[in-house]
Write an enzyme that holds these catalytic residues in place. Structure first.
Site, PDB file in Angstrom:
ATOM      1  N   ASP B 388     -22.256  36.565   9.599  1.00 49.34           N
ATOM      2  CA  ASP B 388     -23.539  36.150  10.168  1.00 49.34           C
ATOM      3  C   ASP B 388     -24.454  35.544   9.088  1.00 49.34           C
ATOM      4  OD1 ASP B 388     -25.255  35.822  12.284  1.00 49.34           O
ATOM      5  OD2 ASP B 388     -25.768  37.945  12.497  1.00 49.34           O
ATOM      6  N   GLU B 391     -27.296  30.633   7.850  1.00 46.79           N
ATOM      7  CA  GLU B 391     -28.386  29.634   7.934  1.00 46.79           C
ATOM      8  C   GLU B 391     -29.677  30.121   7.319  1.00 46.79           C
ATOM      9  OE1 GLU B 391     -27.736  32.278   9.960  1.00 46.79           O
ATOM     10  OE2 GLU B 391     -27.005  30.946  11.532  1.00 46.79           O
ATOM     11  N   ASP B 455     -26.636  32.478  19.596  1.00 46.01           N
ATOM     12  CA  ASP B 455     -27.326  33.536  20.348  1.00 46.01           C
ATOM     13  C   ASP B 455     -27.954  33.028  21.637  1.00 46.01           C
ATOM     14  OD1 ASP B 455     -26.678  34.927  18.084  1.00 46.01           O
ATOM     15  OD2 ASP B 455     -28.722  35.072  17.328  1.00 46.01           O
TER      16      ASP B 455
END
Lengths: 663, 663
Positions: B388, B391, B455
């Site tokens: 995860d 970014e 998401d």
């Protein structure tokens, strides 16, 4: 002005204050081309620029008063700036240029004010302000639900810079002012620490510069430049103008106001032209003459009112609906702006279409002034009106003068004001008939006798509520608009947002300390509390009209002062306290003339006000008589009916002010 | 490539297709300077540029393969472009340049795809797309209440262009592709009819050009350029990866899934690292090792699962919390990015602070790969994880390689993918251990074996719901990302927006026709319906896992095809139907391999799907066996469990596909 060359560049100053500095590595002028997208939806604009070119003009050659700018030595001159008197004249040698960026000197800390009528920020430093007349926005704050809903449902949420009255003029704490003479879309960018940047979507005619030793002098210069309003009509001092739009029932309701002790100077009925029923609700019938159905025998009633010391006011805007009797007359005469096919351009206002009278056509302006305002309104007996919708010129119409409507859009409010002023003048009623506008632009000062602060939401919100009226009054006042007022209780009720009794009372308290008190039923009268529906509110309102009338001698003096010097009635604290820098950013309190300091409660649930009293004077709280030293924050009780108002100790109006406590 | 001079300018072509045309009056290159404002708030960015200079480089002098650009003849050369093979190399002669705008040829009608993983628009024509890895946004549509609330509460509403995985690469219907080799912020602007404009906030290294005679060939070229993923692990074909984060109860719940007939390939527990309790609720403990409190005896349980044919997956990201045991080790070794004072830069993730491991430091990368992922995860028995937060590199930290974090921000996802891939490679588990990322950028293809679509909100919304997963899969697939999947049921539940049974079922139907099926409990498991809480949903999910398993032979073939040719599993219809231009804008249906056409129901309340079948083949509806001619719109029933899926008549997998109807 002084032009001094140095280091391959120059510095241009006015009375010792630098305005432009140019060096090859930090040029003051950039030019280029842009391609804008401008979408209009019912007076709201979605504007985006695609900048194709922005070339720094690094090379400047000075000869006499002329500065020839190019991208580099030996390259073609693109713009010549000529310094003449206090003006910088622009002459573009490249006809392709449609974007100009000029960097002006700033010296920290510098405060910047003006920009027309700015509703959110009095001190413009740190932000960017497009200069484009438009609807003011509903909510004007992207973090509020009302703004979001207005954006989604009508593209109308707006933002901090949206205003009916922009003006590309600013003044700064250096006691200078800069005015850009253009009607093109422009942007004042005060975000940078090192320079102010003015962006103009055209080559401007000129930049005008002003310098003074005091703020008072500077404001006086600006008022002389942009025009000065006549003194207030005597009838205004009689009390409030009561806004009702209830057909002939308005007259009955007016009596209720008077019976409750309300001092009344006028009755304002915007529905004097009759109604049109749409699925959104009742709208006015946009053909400007008295409507016998809605107001039977109006002409006689106006006479009777006048005999009783009360004037009658109406409503007008520059549009004519296609189904009214004036439309075919104007169309036959060629008085309307036209579309791309040369036909009358029709504008959809929500289930009805209108033509827009082309005020670049002198015959059309004269016709509207004489036949509509002159005969239908003034000769009929009207003593004033809301002159609405000056900000609505569509940008895609063709105009009689052949100029692009994008360049005339900002010019429209002033043209519209002039049509109204000429009509008034034709009947020798200047200084008696009182029309009021929310739209404005450079030069509106010379024609419009009274601004109104536009369509606030019926709430206490930071960017669209009561408090914004003060910023609007103060910013526009610095540019020569001496008289400002607002809709008591606000106007815009949407998405379940409705007036409270508290809001009306707080708004009345502020309005009593402005040149004109005027109530408004709002856009949804039936959903919102009206002054005459609540005895407490009505009684409070009556009291505040008595305060207003009590202050008439003072207001008359302010009006004379405005006519003589250009100083506005409502003034930022710094105007008279320039050595007290704490005052430079205050926008929720104001001086009313030099001798009263007014700090309205502008938030819900407050029963006291904290405020700053400027240094150098002592201040007397009008209700208690308590004396406070200036130069400090104070807190005073502000129960309903007793807003935080102080007078300057030693004022020549001391007796009058002291009398307020006995009302 | 071919460089042809003419009319004081030139045209650069690749295989007969014009790429750049330059004339003095319409230059292809603009350069200048800008000063950006970039504010980061928890992975969301507020970015604004102030363009100081944008100079058209109107003068081009060609010598050999080099083109020297200047603003005018005789002026200094500012940029030299050199044409070499299929590259345009940039060499700035002016070190002050930090903005470059290149106009590329377009020929109407031209469709444009790519840009990384684009969630809202597959065909990018007509819009502007910033290339900046960030949170994807909640709602991503300024007209929705969820977006507004997310903006107001967390600056996180986002817009159509926000994506975890941007990539400055596009391909067009002219069978060409353009890649900008830079990690700087850039913008692809496809709004203009006459040109495409690429804006880069740095001088890029080069532009790479690709041309092909077919889309399939073009996509193959891009896959060769950016890297190719290994084939899917065999264990994946066993069924769905079940996402549970319920501590040891996850194992119990897994049995309930299996008992209901769910085919299971893996158990994914992101809470394997334990929890941290904050006022916002439970968060993971960001120190990447198994947590005995939450998962007692996990290592043995993983072994047992594996013996039962089920793999265990976890979670990791590049941050280490200050209160975990890894932080002091990394800090002592100097593995963290630092702040302006040279100390470990701490990032606030909401009541806990973390350091970010500096992957520009080879020693830090190697340490994280070996000590964290290698030992704590792979050696412990994990077969995969969500990798995860690629970014999230803050733009104000100092990095070991000395390059501005603003230039490394976009590079981060690929560096992060490489750390994960190297760890996997070190254990010889490439093609077996499966990690998945939402973040990406140029080159992530070479390291990341599986994308996940980020998401989504738990709804059917146009810009943040189920349908966006398809656009994400198709756009990223065109750039060489063969494998894409998503959180079944979506992830983000905010402001009362919760999952419905219908949503989970429709999402499962789509996921069965993607390379990997994986469920997720979402960000608020307790507020949202879970698959195992509703027998109908669980039964439906079981059926869809059976569909997935049934298709395993086909998926294996697709995986082999991806490894051989670079073609993605999920493909826009136009990839195989290039002569049928109707397919060029379809983004709510896709080809799954060449032989299946999948049109998931992506709106609530629909029990049928309208879709377009491409021309040139006949299509067999898998559930009814009905045959449809291509080249027409059709409508088919799509009851729960039977999504609109067709196979190409004549497919070599006909028997397999026909078998679906008997499941």
């Amino acid at each position: 002005m002084n032009l001094e060359t140095s280091d391959n560049g120059f510095t241009l100053s006015i009375e010792g204050r630098a305005i432009l500095t140019h060096r090859p590595e930090s040029p003051c002028l950039f030019v280029g081309k842009g391609h804008e997208r401008m979408d209009m939806y019912r007076g709201n604009f979605d504007i985006e620029d695609y900048v194709i070119e922005r070339s720094p003009l690094t090379h400047a050659e000075i000869s006499g008063n002329a500065i020839a700018f190019s991208t580099a030595p030996g390259q073609p001159t693109r713009v010549v700036l000529t310094i003449k008197d206090n003006h910088i004249l622009f002459d573009a040698k490249d006809p392709a240029i449609n974007r100009v960026w000029l960097r002006l000197v700033t010296e920290e800390p510098e405060h910047v004010w003006g920009g027309g009528e700015q509703m959110s920020y009095l001190d413009m430093r740190g932000r960017r302000f497009p200069m484009w007349t438009s609807e003011p926005g509903v909510g004007r704050d992207k973090s509020t639900e009302i703004t979001w809903k207005a954006d989604v449902t009508g593209k109308s949420g707006g933002d901090y810079y949206n205003t009916n009255y922009p003006q590309p003029t600013y003044l700064t704490s250096r006691r200078i002012a800069v005015h850009v003479e253009t009607t093109a879309y422009s942007v004042f960018d005060f975000r940078n620490a090192d320079f102010h940047e003015v962006e103009i979507w055209a080559v401007p005619e000129r930049i005008e510069l002003f310098a003074a030793s005091t703020f008072v002098d500077l404001v006086g210069q600006l008022s002389s430049r942009f025009g000065r309003q006549p003194i207030l009509p005597d009838w205004v001092y009689g009390g409030a103008i009561i806004g009702l739009k209830d057909g002939e029932n308005s007259f009955t309701r007016l009596e209720k106001f008077r019976a409750a002790g309300v001092k009344v100077s006028g009755l304002w009925c915007e529905d004097w032209v009759g109604l049109r029923h749409t699925s959104f609700g009742a709208r006015l019938f946009w053909d400007w003459q008295a409507n016998e159905q809605r107001y039977p025998g109006l002409k006689d009633k106006i006479k009777d009112l006048r005999d009783d010391g009360i004037r009658f006011l109406g409503y007008v805007n520059p549009y004519l609906c296609v189904d009214g009797p004036l439309f075919p007359i104007a169309e036959a005469a060629g008085y309307f702006a036209t579309d791309s096919e040369g036909k009358t351009a029709l504008v959809d206002f929500g289930e009805f279409d209108c033509g827009v009278v082309d005020f670049t056509n002198p015959a059309a302006s004269a016709w509207f002034a004489e036949e509509v305002i002159g005969k239908n309104m003034l000769d009929y007996g009207l003593s004033g009106w809301m002159a609405d919708f000056g900000e609505y010129l569509p940008i895609d119409v063709n105009l009689s003068n052949g100029i692009d409507a994008k360049l005339m859009h900002n010019a429209w409010p002033t043209l519209w004001a002039e049509v109204n002023a000429k009509a008034v003048e034709s009947r020798n009623l200047t200084g008696d008939a009182l029309f009021f506008m929310r739209a404005g632009f450079t030069g509106v000062q010379a024609h419009c006798p009274l601004l109104w602060g536009g369509d606030q939401s019926v709430d206490f919100s930071r960017h669209d509520g009561l408090v914004t009226v003060m910023s609007g009054a103060l910013s526009s006042g610095l540019l020569g608009n001496a008289y400002h007022h607002s809709d008591i209780g606000g106007y815009t009720s949407l998405f379940g947002n409705v007036r409270t009794a508290e809001l009306i009372m707080r708004w009345s308290e502020m309005a009593a300390f402005t040149p004109v008190m005027r109530s408004h039923e709002g856009n949804r009268p039936k959903d919102n509390l009206q002054i005459d529906q609540d005895p407490e509110v009505l009684g409070h309102f009556a009291r505040m009209t008595q305060v207003y009338v009590h202050l008439a001698p003072y207001l008359k003096a302010l009006s004379q002062e405005a006519a003589d010097t250009g100083l506005p009635a409502q003034r930022p604290l710094f105007l008279h306290y320039e050595s007290d820098v704490t005052t430079y950013t205050i926008q929720d309190a104001y001086l009313y003339g030099a001798d009263l300091l007014v700090a309205p409660v502008w938030q819900a649930g407050e029963l006291a006000r904290n405020l700053y009293l400027p240094k150098g004077d002592c201040w007397v709280h009008v209700w208690s008589g308590e004396v406070f030293d200036g130069g400090a924050d104070v807190s005073v009780a502000a129960p309903f009916g007793k807003p935080a108002v102080f007078y300057r100790q030693g004022s020549s109006f001391t007796d009058l002010f002291a009398g307020l406590a006995h009302l």
